[in-house]
Design an enzyme around this catalytic site. Structure first.
Site, PDB file in Angstrom:
ATOM      1  N   TYR A   1      10.943   7.564  15.554  1.00  0.00           N
ATOM      2  CA  TYR A   1      10.900   7.690  14.088  1.00  0.00           C
ATOM      3  C   TYR A   1      12.056   8.547  13.578  1.00  0.00           C
ATOM      4  CZ  TYR A   1       8.719   8.365   9.473  1.00  0.00           C
ATOM      5  OH  TYR A   1       8.457   8.379   8.116  1.00  0.00           O
TER       6      TYR A   1
ATOM      7  N   ARG B   1       0.858  -1.193   0.000  1.00  0.00           N
ATOM      8  CA  ARG B   1       0.000   0.000   0.000  1.00  0.00           C
ATOM      9  C   ARG B   1       0.898   1.248   0.000  1.00  0.00           C
ATOM     10  NH1 ARG B   1      -2.182   0.395   6.333  1.00  0.00           N
ATOM     11  NH2 ARG B   1      -0.319   1.489   7.064  1.00  0.00           N
TER      12      ARG B   1
ATOM     13  N   VAL C   1      10.991  -6.995   6.875  1.00  0.00           N
ATOM     14  CA  VAL C   1      12.327  -6.397   6.716  1.00  0.00           C
ATOM     15  C   VAL C   1      13.171  -6.463   7.986  1.00  0.00           C
ATOM     16  CG1 VAL C   1      11.615  -4.786   4.896  1.00  0.00           C
ATOM     17  CG2 VAL C   1      11.521  -4.042   7.294  1.00  0.00           C
TER      18      VAL C   1
ATOM     19  N   LYS D   1      15.153   7.553  11.093  1.00  0.00           N
ATOM     20  CA  LYS D   1      15.289   8.164   9.768  1.00  0.00           C
ATOM     21  C   LYS D   1      16.617   8.924   9.618  1.00  0.00           C
ATOM     22  CE  LYS D   1      11.453   6.621   7.961  1.00  0.00           C
ATOM     23  NZ  LYS D   1      11.485   5.618   6.893  1.00  0.00           N
TER      24      LYS D   1
HETATM   25  P1  NAD Z   1       2.233   2.983   4.767  1.00  0.00           P
HETATM   26  O1  NAD Z   1       1.992   2.695   6.194  1.00  0.00           O
HETATM   27  O2  NAD Z   1       1.061   3.286   3.892  1.00  0.00           O
HETATM   28  O3  NAD Z   1       3.043   1.789   4.069  1.00  0.00           O
HETATM   29  C1  NAD Z   1       4.103   1.143   4.709  1.00  0.00           C
HETATM   30  C2  NAD Z   1       4.093  -0.326   4.312  1.00  0.00           C
HETATM   31  O4  NAD Z   1       5.198  -0.960   4.973  1.00  0.00           O
HETATM   32  C3  NAD Z   1       2.816  -1.061   4.742  1.00  0.00           C
HETATM   33  O5  NAD Z   1       2.266  -1.772   3.655  1.00  0.00           O
HETATM   34  C4  NAD Z   1       3.314  -1.995   5.853  1.00  0.00           C
HETATM   35  O6  NAD Z   1       2.581  -3.214   5.923  1.00  0.00           O
HETATM   36  C5  NAD Z   1       4.751  -2.219   5.444  1.00  0.00           C
HETATM   37  N1  NAD Z   1       5.569  -2.681   6.555  1.00  0.00           N
HETATM   38  C6  NAD Z   1       5.571  -2.238   7.838  1.00  0.00           C
HETATM   39  N2  NAD Z   1       6.444  -2.943   8.580  1.00  0.00           N
HETATM   40  C7  NAD Z   1       7.001  -3.858   7.744  1.00  0.00           C
HETATM   41  C8  NAD Z   1       7.970  -4.870   7.916  1.00  0.00           C
HETATM   42  N3  NAD Z   1       8.532  -5.112   9.106  1.00  0.00           N
HETATM   43  N4  NAD Z   1       8.336  -5.607   6.847  1.00  0.00           N
HETATM   44  C9  NAD Z   1       7.766  -5.381   5.626  1.00  0.00           C
HETATM   45  N5  NAD Z   1       6.828  -4.448   5.410  1.00  0.00           N
HETATM   46  C10 NAD Z   1       6.459  -3.698   6.457  1.00  0.00           C
HETATM   47  O7  NAD Z   1       3.265   4.197   4.768  1.00  0.00           O
HETATM   48  P2  NAD Z   1       3.954   5.029   3.588  1.00  0.00           P
HETATM   49  O8  NAD Z   1       3.638   6.452   3.813  1.00  0.00           O
HETATM   50  O9  NAD Z   1       3.685   4.433   2.257  1.00  0.00           O
HETATM   51  O10 NAD Z   1       5.477   4.814   4.009  1.00  0.00           O
HETATM   52  C11 NAD Z   1       6.490   4.390   3.110  1.00  0.00           C
HETATM   53  C12 NAD Z   1       7.831   4.914   3.607  1.00  0.00           C
HETATM   54  O11 NAD Z   1       7.840   6.346   3.515  1.00  0.00           O
HETATM   55  C13 NAD Z   1       8.129   4.610   5.077  1.00  0.00           C
HETATM   56  O12 NAD Z   1       9.499   4.305   5.228  1.00  0.00           O
HETATM   57  C14 NAD Z   1       7.797   5.909   5.784  1.00  0.00           C
HETATM   58  O13 NAD Z   1       8.491   6.038   7.002  1.00  0.00           O
HETATM   59  C15 NAD Z   1       8.256   6.912   4.752  1.00  0.00           C
HETATM   60  N6  NAD Z   1       7.679   8.237   4.858  1.00  0.00           N
HETATM   61  C16 NAD Z   1       6.332   8.431   4.907  1.00  0.00           C
HETATM   62  C17 NAD Z   1       5.817   9.722   4.967  1.00  0.00           C
HETATM   63  C18 NAD Z   1       4.344  10.016   4.987  1.00  0.00           C
HETATM   64  O14 NAD Z   1       3.979  11.182   5.226  1.00  0.00           O
HETATM   65  N7  NAD Z   1       3.465   9.076   4.715  1.00  0.00           N
HETATM   66  C19 NAD Z   1       6.698  10.805   5.003  1.00  0.00           C
HETATM   67  C20 NAD Z   1       8.069  10.583   4.961  1.00  0.00           C
HETATM   68  C21 NAD Z   1       8.548   9.296   4.881  1.00  0.00           C
END
Ligand code: NAD
Length: 252
Positions: free
Chosen positions: A152, A16, A61, A156
């Site tokens: 977090y 997702r 992961v 990061k």
């Molecule tokens: P999200 O929660 O929609 O998707 C994250 C996905 O990672 C999920 O499908 C979840 O099941 C999977 N996941 C979680 N733990 C896991 C594990 N141990 N092994 C395998 N899969 C695992 O979030 P997103 O916004 O799509 O996040 C993607 C990346 O972007 C992340 O690293 C997040 O920290 C980073 N990020 C997000 C934002 C934001 O505003 N959404 C901003 C900056 C960075």
């Protein structure tokens, strides 16, 4: 012609959010993609919708054995690994006072250790090929502190630091490593903490961002695709920010 024609890419957390958007764009751009996640139903659905160019594998992961299976599955399906996107991540809010050691370690185990294990796991195939691109998803929380997000932010910042170390170590082997630092992205991660496109209490928390909005996952995916592709052939060890200008300076 797609910018990722012929490439095989592994994307973690691809069931997702941003990982899904990256998988969809990568296939559109000619790549074959291995999607990993722990949300099996969602992950399978995404992979099936992408046809023969994609497979889904259950993958955590935070465990080294799971990485071994993920890479073996990818090699069995597509024969090589050109790109790794270390995208999977979790967010837990809490100040230093509020965060237990267990909670802190859980976030580090996924966001930080997961990226370390991922880079380690693809080292063999990429070294053998003499080429590869690793894209580590950090955050603006890897560039500046955020109150109430100690675990977090710690994780990061670590991703940003190990990206640079990896670039120094792996550059001579032909492997590029860069980090991506998104600002707010409209995915399921932010909704539970009221930071999605519509804040629960009606506030516009993106009013102070120069572009005045949250980003779509597809906008981050475009940057990740650039870093995965040969268009970024001279980029390594760098931080790529996509934050609508959030980190540009002081909005007086
Ligand atoms: P999200 O929660 O929609 O998707 C994250 C996905 O990672 C999920 O499908 C979840 O099941 C999977 N996941 C979680 N733990 C896991 C594990 N141990 N092994 C395998 N899969 C695992 O979030 P997103 O916004 O799509 O996040 C993607 C990346 O972007 C992340 O690293 C997040 O920290 C980073 N990020 C997000 C934002 C934001 O505003 N959404 C901003 C900056 C960075």
């Amino acid at each position: 012609m797609g910018k990722l024609d012929g490439k095989v890419a592994l994307i973690t957390g691809a069931a997702r959010g941003q990982g899904e958007a990256e998988a969809r764009l990568f296939v559109e751009q000619g790549a074959r993609v291995v999607l990993g996640d722990m949300r099996d139903d969602l992950g399978k659905q995404v992979a099936e919708s992408l046809g023969n160019a994609a497979i889904y594998l259950n993958h955590d992961v935070s465990h080294e054995e799971s990485w071994a299976g993920f890479c073996a599955g990818a090699l069995e399906a597509f024969g090589k690994i050109d790109v790794l996107v270390n995208n999977a991540g979790i967010l837990m809010t809490g100040s230093i006072a509020e965060t237990s050691l267990d909670e802190y370690m859980r976030v580090l185990q996924v966001n930080q250790v997961g990226v370390f294990l991922g880079m380690k796991a693809v080292l063999g195939p990429m070294t053998e090929a003499g080429a590869g691109s690793i894209v580590n998803i950090s955050s603006v929380g890897g560039l500046a502190g955020v109150p109430g997000m100690v675990s977090y932010v710690s994780s990061k910042f670590a991703v940003r630091g190990m990206t640079k170390t990896a670039a120094l170590e792996l550059g001579p082997l032909g492997i590029r490593v860069n980090s991506v630092h998104p600002g707010g992205v409209d995915t399921p991660m932010l909704a539970p903490i009221g930071m999605g496109a519509e804040a629960g209490d009606g506030r516009d928390i993106y009013a102070g961002v120069p572009l005045r909005r949250i980003s779509e996952a597809s906008e981050i995916a475009q940057l990740v695709a650039f870093l995965a592709s040969d268009d970024s052939s001279y980029c390594t060890g760098s931080e790529f920010t996509a934050d609508g200008g959030m980190m540009a300076g002081i909005p007086l």
